[in-house]
Design an enzyme around this catalytic site. Structure first.
Site, PDB file in Angstrom:
ATOM      1  N   PRO A  86     -19.275   9.671  72.837  1.00  0.00           N
ATOM      2  CA  PRO A  86     -18.981  11.088  72.583  1.00  0.00           C
ATOM      3  C   PRO A  86     -19.334  12.009  73.758  1.00  0.00           C
ATOM      4  CG  PRO A  86     -20.267  10.139  70.779  1.00  0.00           C
ATOM      5  CD  PRO A  86     -20.270   9.141  71.899  1.00  0.00           C
ATOM      6  N   GLU A 113     -25.937   5.193  68.727  1.00  0.00           N
ATOM      7  CA  GLU A 113     -27.389   5.293  68.927  1.00  0.00           C
ATOM      8  C   GLU A 113     -27.727   5.159  70.401  1.00  0.00           C
ATOM      9  OE1 GLU A 113     -26.110   3.772  66.273  1.00  0.00           O
ATOM     10  OE2 GLU A 113     -26.844   5.282  64.884  1.00  0.00           O
ATOM     11  N   ARG A 150       2.353   2.977  75.484  1.00  0.00           N
ATOM     12  CA  ARG A 150       3.699   3.501  75.262  1.00  0.00           C
ATOM     13  C   ARG A 150       4.270   4.198  76.502  1.00  0.00           C
ATOM     14  NH1 ARG A 150       3.836   8.839  74.068  1.00  0.00           N
ATOM     15  NH2 ARG A 150       5.664   8.786  72.721  1.00  0.00           N
ATOM     16  N   ASP A 165       7.754  14.466  75.100  1.00  0.00           N
ATOM     17  CA  ASP A 165       6.596  14.478  74.202  1.00  0.00           C
ATOM     18  C   ASP A 165       5.827  15.778  74.295  1.00  0.00           C
ATOM     19  OD1 ASP A 165       6.959  11.897  73.410  1.00  0.00           O
ATOM     20  OD2 ASP A 165       5.354  11.067  74.652  1.00  0.00           O
TER      21      ASP A 165
HETATM   22  N1  ADE Z   1     -18.021   6.481  70.063  1.00  0.00           N
HETATM   23  C1  ADE Z   1     -18.528   7.223  69.078  1.00  0.00           C
HETATM   24  N2  ADE Z   1     -17.892   8.402  68.968  1.00  0.00           N
HETATM   25  C2  ADE Z   1     -16.924   8.397  69.942  1.00  0.00           C
HETATM   26  C3  ADE Z   1     -15.944   9.325  70.340  1.00  0.00           C
HETATM   27  N3  ADE Z   1     -15.795  10.511  69.753  1.00  0.00           N
HETATM   28  N4  ADE Z   1     -15.142   8.985  71.361  1.00  0.00           N
HETATM   29  C4  ADE Z   1     -15.276   7.797  71.986  1.00  0.00           C
HETATM   30  N5  ADE Z   1     -16.187   6.881  71.643  1.00  0.00           N
HETATM   31  C5  ADE Z   1     -17.007   7.174  70.639  1.00  0.00           C
END
Ligand code: ADE
Length: 221
Positions: A86, A113, A150, A165
């Site tokens: 994230p 984690e 793609r 697109d």
């Molecule tokens: N792992 C956990 N959450 C994630 C996310 N939002 N994007 C990529 N990998 C992740």
């Protein structure tokens, strides 16, 4: 293109990589998917791949050895090595276009984690698919695979072309209609039935702009 996935859950990929366009790309010999369960590289008795964090705290941390050793075995040169997390750079169409020209992509899928920080020395990119937390990187790597594959030439036909697109043009796509001309009182816009290609193009461009202004004004800035 070869796409390698370092994952603890290779079975999650079965349906996605074996359906629709991702399967077609593999059947045509354009891409190859290589699933590696890095638990196989654990050097511990119970195949452990995570451990308690130094310094204490909640959650477990992914150990470096299984990931490093799986990477040693891969023997890919000049691969893009993508850590899914994230905190990564937000994934977008431009990134998909850039990655679609690579020969080898490695996705490292771990759990939120945390990764042992030394794993980051193996990667070229850290990517997030959105501001939310998934249980692991697998779904993110599949989402990215779909968006990337793609775009590789000959994966989708000219008729299905992605040049119009949403995002490729910088705008959201215009509305589409097919038969019947009228359904439950809803009519296809006259202009689309007119056969006047110039007018149709203008209408599509206007609708595209209108839709972008309404839904994603940030794209126009
Ligand atoms: N792992 C956990 N959450 C994630 C996310 N939002 N994007 C990529 N990998 C992740």
């Amino acid at each position: 293109m070869n796409i390698h996935y370092l994952t603890l859950f290779p079975e999650m990929y079965d349906g996605v990589l074996n359906s629709s366009i991702l399967k077609r790309a593999k059947d045509k010999g354009i891409v190859d998917y290589n699933l590696i369960n890095f638990r196989d590289y654990s050097n511990s008795k119970h195949n452990k791949v995570d451990d308690y964090p130094y310094g204490g705290g909640a959650g477990m941390v992914l150990k470096p050895e299984p990931v490093f050793e799986a990477m040693d075995d891969l023997e890919v040169d000049n691969a893009r090595v993508i850590l899914l997390c994230p905190q990564g750079a937000p994934f977008n169409q431009k990134m998909a276009e850039d990655l679609s020209t690579e020969e080898d992509i490695v996705f490292i899928c771990g759990h939120y984690e945390g990764y042992d920080e030394r794993i980051r020395t193996l990667v070229t990119d850290e990517v997030s698919i959105g501001d939310y937390v998934l249980t692991g990187g697998e779904l993110a790597s599949m989402t990215m695979t779909d968006a990337i594959v793609r775009l590789i030439p000959d994966v989708i036909s000219k008729q299905e072309s992605h040049e119009q697109d949403s995002f490729s043009t910088g705008l959201l796509e215009h509305p589409h209609y097919t038969r019947p001309r009228e359904y439950r009182g809803m009519k296809v816009p006259e202009v689309l039935l007119s056969g006047d290609h110039k007018k149709i193009e203008e209408w599509r461009r206007d609708e595209s702009l209108k839709r972008t202004r309404e839904r994603r004004p940030d794209l126009l800035e």
